[in-house]
Design an enzyme around this catalytic site. Structure first.
Site, PDB file in Angstrom:
ATOM      1  N   GLU A 397       0.573  -1.207   0.380  1.00  0.00           N
ATOM      2  CA  GLU A 397      -0.014   0.079   0.217  1.00  0.00           C
ATOM      3  C   GLU A 397       1.040   1.426  -0.195  1.00  0.00           C
ATOM      4  O   GLU A 397       1.105   2.091  -0.453  1.00  0.00           O
ATOM      5  CB  GLU A 397      -0.446  -0.445   1.796  1.00  0.00           C
ATOM      6  N   HIS A 464     -11.206  -5.583   9.470  1.00  0.00           N
ATOM      7  CA  HIS A 464     -11.719  -5.680   8.154  1.00  0.00           C
ATOM      8  C   HIS A 464     -13.036  -4.213   8.244  1.00  0.00           C
ATOM      9  O   HIS A 464     -14.184  -4.045   7.850  1.00  0.00           O
ATOM     10  CB  HIS A 464     -12.035  -6.524   7.749  1.00  0.00           C
TER      11      HIS A 464
END
Length: 658
Positions: A397, A464
């Site tokens: 990322e 998440h």
């Protein structure tokens, strides 16, 4: 030291000498000024001039180069005016950051230079993005980026090399191996003989170059540039050199063995090259003295300009306005029919129509190409736009965020899917330290949208399920959008992509397939900084966003006796606080609901602002409701207890009865 002239002409040989001499003489002058207290800090590149000058001369003027602290020769070789460099180091208006950053922490599009940030690693990924833009534009160009041997231990180094290799990007990664990362010697930095060997693990070519031999640097890099322009690919270069002064002047060099200092002093790149030119009768002592006199005059005259320049005028409105690139919002109304679609479909439509509108828009993310992303938002996009524009990325990322920044620098737009908002932690540094600050620092836009699928209620557990918007609303330079309805999601996403500033676009994944709404079929935009009044009333004001809007609607429907203004903020930065003030002045009571944990969230700031601006209108304390101060749990019962829905009902009734 052996010099091989090869096919270099006389003028190029002299240019390389003059190119090294100028930064050396500037540095020597700066060290005097540092001792006099006329500049605040200095990172010396004495002994490393051959690398900066050789590499820069091998590149074309239109090719980007990304230097570091010790690469003054890059700036002088590109012809950057000395008065502006001196103004930069003195914090003057003529400097490239107008006093907002120091040293070489700046870039300039005019000279195709992109400076580093103190966190070092992200600029390697930025180089990837710049090179990707060149490659997609079919421009036969090379991008060169510098790093030190110490920064090769950072994850960004490895991520950037991996991306460059996978995508065959025309990047030259230049490692200046000068023996020490601040005071830490190389044997404590890495456990391999040569850093160039690391290229093998990424399927890349590499070279080891004598960084003190300007002819070797220039000739080998020039040869590589010609080759890479014909056949794009990344190459890792390890320049072996030495740092003759401290990391910065305050550090000193006491930690360096005297024997080592003497060894490298004999390899001085300027003294040795000068001796070679004299021996070969390519230059005379009179030529050298004349050149030094000209450079001295150039330095002194430009220093005079910098010293005579007044201190910067402090204009608060200018400081605030320069945090963001100016955005001339264009309101586009829908002209076609409406259809009832899911939240997820609205996001997909917005992306697709923006891809059609902006040919320079590139999508980046894990599994977003043929697979369509984990939420299938980009399903079918590759058949329409191709894999060059809809790009699967490795799981890295940080480098992907940096690459998005590089795309923006080189004239493109980027939308990155963070797959899950939780994973922004892996890209946090370039978001908050590069994207957020780049316009304020040197006037460069960050035309990047980061899509942030977020939120709990779906049993996804601690990694998440977060709604981490407060990490970013705190950071000046970022815009934060968090829609609740499909209509708003599509219109605001279109605006986010058209905005040249970095936008964190939060999409509650619990709403993706559970919420429907009437959405125009064609392209339209909605303004940032404008809250929506979902319902009106006089009893109290409810302020929320995202899934909180639906929780509030459900509970207000259950308690019809509560006549409430329900405000959906939609964008958190910029924040439409005026709509909140207007409502509070009418109802006299306020409750703020957020899915994020309570402490440090945006509800706290809204509460504080209302207390400051509307205190005399309040008939009750401002109430805040948020999730439990724990990570997001997995089990259904635990997650329901974590989320603030039931607590909101209790507090709402308390406020109504107050």
């Amino acid at each position: 030291m052996r010099y091989h002239i090869g096919d270099l002409n006389h003028q190029k040989l002299l240019d390389l000498y003059a190119g090294m001499l100028k930064p050396r003489m500037i540095e020597e002058k700066m060290l005097v000024l540092l001792r006099q207290g006329k500049i605040s800090k200095w990172f010396s590149g004495i002994g490393q001039e051959a690398i900066s000058v050789g590499v820069t001369n091998a590149l074309k003027q239109e090719e980007y180069i990304l230097p570091m602290h010790r690469n003054l020769g890059v700036f002088t070789s590109r012809g950057v005016p000395l008065n502006r460099l001196f103004g930069q180091w003195q914090g003057k208006q003529s400097g490239f950051t107008q006093g907002r950053d120091r040293s070489f922490h700046f870039g300039t599009q005019e000279y195709k230079i992109v400076g580093m940030i103190s966190h070092l690693g992200p600029q390697l990924g930025v180089a990837d993005g710049i090179a990707l833009a060149d490659m997609l534009g079919r421009k036969k160009r090379v991008t060169a980026v510098f790093t030190g041997e110490g920064a090769t231990s950072e994850g960004d180094f490895h991520e950037a090399l991996n991306i460059a290799s996978v995508w065959k990007l025309p990047v030259i990664f230049c490692i200046e191996n000068n023996g020490y990362g601040l005071s830490t010697p190389t044997n404590e930095q890495y456990n391999c003989k040569n850093l160039a060997d690391r290229a093998k693990g990424y399927g890349m070519e590499s070279r080891i170059i004598d960084g003190n031999n300007v002819l070797e640097v220039y000739s080998k890099v020039n040869e590589l540039c010609k080759s890479i322009r014909k056949r794009p690919r990344p190459v890792l270069l390890e320049f072996q050199t030495f740092r003759m002064r401290g990391h910065e002047e305050a550090s000193g060099t006491k930690y360096v063995p005297e024997k080592l200092m003497k060894k490298w002093a004999k390899k001085d790149p300027i003294a040795n090259y000068e001796a070679f030119l004299l021996k070969e009768k390519l230059i005379s002592q009179e030529d050298i003295e004349r050149l030094k006199s000209e450079i001295t005059e150039e330095i002194n005259s430009n220093l005079k300009l910098a010293f005579e320049e007044p201190a910067i005028d402090i204009i608060e409105t200018k400081e605030l306005n320069d945090v963001y690139e100016y955005f001339d919002y264009e309101h586009i109304e829908s002209k076609e029919k409406i259809k009832n679609i899911r939240f997820v479909d609205a996001i997909s439509e917005g992306l697709e129509q923006s891809m059609e509108r902006y040919n320079e828009l590139i999508l980046l993310g894990q599994d977003i190409a043929d697979y369509g992303g984990v939420f299938k938002i980009t399903e079918g996009f590759t058949s329409k736009f191709g894999k060059s524009r809809v790009r699967n990325t490795p799981i890295c990322e940080s480098a992907v965020v940096s690459a998005a920044m590089g795309l923006s620098i080189n004239g493109m737009k980027a939308v990155m899917e963070m797959q899950f908002a939780d994973f922004a932690t892996s890209g946090f540094n370039p978001i908050v330290n590069y994207l957020a600050k780049v316009h304020y620092r040197w006037g460069e836009k960050a035309d990047v949208v980061i899509r942030m699928p977020c939120g709990g209620g779906v049993g996804a557990g601690p990694f998440h399920s977060q709604t981490n918007e407060a990490w970013f609303t705190k950071t000046p330079g970022l815009k934060v959008v968090y829609p609740a309805f499909p209509y708003d999601a599509k219109g605001l996403l279109n605006t986010a992509i058209s905005d040249p500033n970095p936008v964190l676009f939060f999409e509650h994944k619990g709403l993706y397939r559970s919420v429907y709404g009437d959405v125009p079929v064609d392209y339209y935009t909605l303004p940032f900084g404008k809250a929506s009044l979902v319902s009106t009333g006089n009893s109290l004001s409810v302020v929320t966003y995202g899934a909180g809007v639906y929780w509030a609607l459900e509970i207000l429907e259950k308690h019809k006796e509560i006549d409430a203004d329900l405000i959906d903020l939609q964008t958190l930065q910029p924040l439409d606080i005026e709509t909140v003030y207007t409502s509070v002045k009418k109802t006299g009571k306020l409750i703020i609901l957020q899915e994020d944990t309570l402490f440090g969230g945006i509800a706290s700031d809204i509460s504080a602002m209302v207390m400051e601006q509307c205190f005399e209108h309040l008939d009750a304390p401002v109430m805040r409701v948020g999730s439990l101060e724990t990570p997001v749990p997995f089990a259904k019962g635990l997650e329901e207890n974590y989320l603030p829905k039931q607590r909101f009902e209790t507090r709402l009734l308390e406020l109504f009865a107050y």
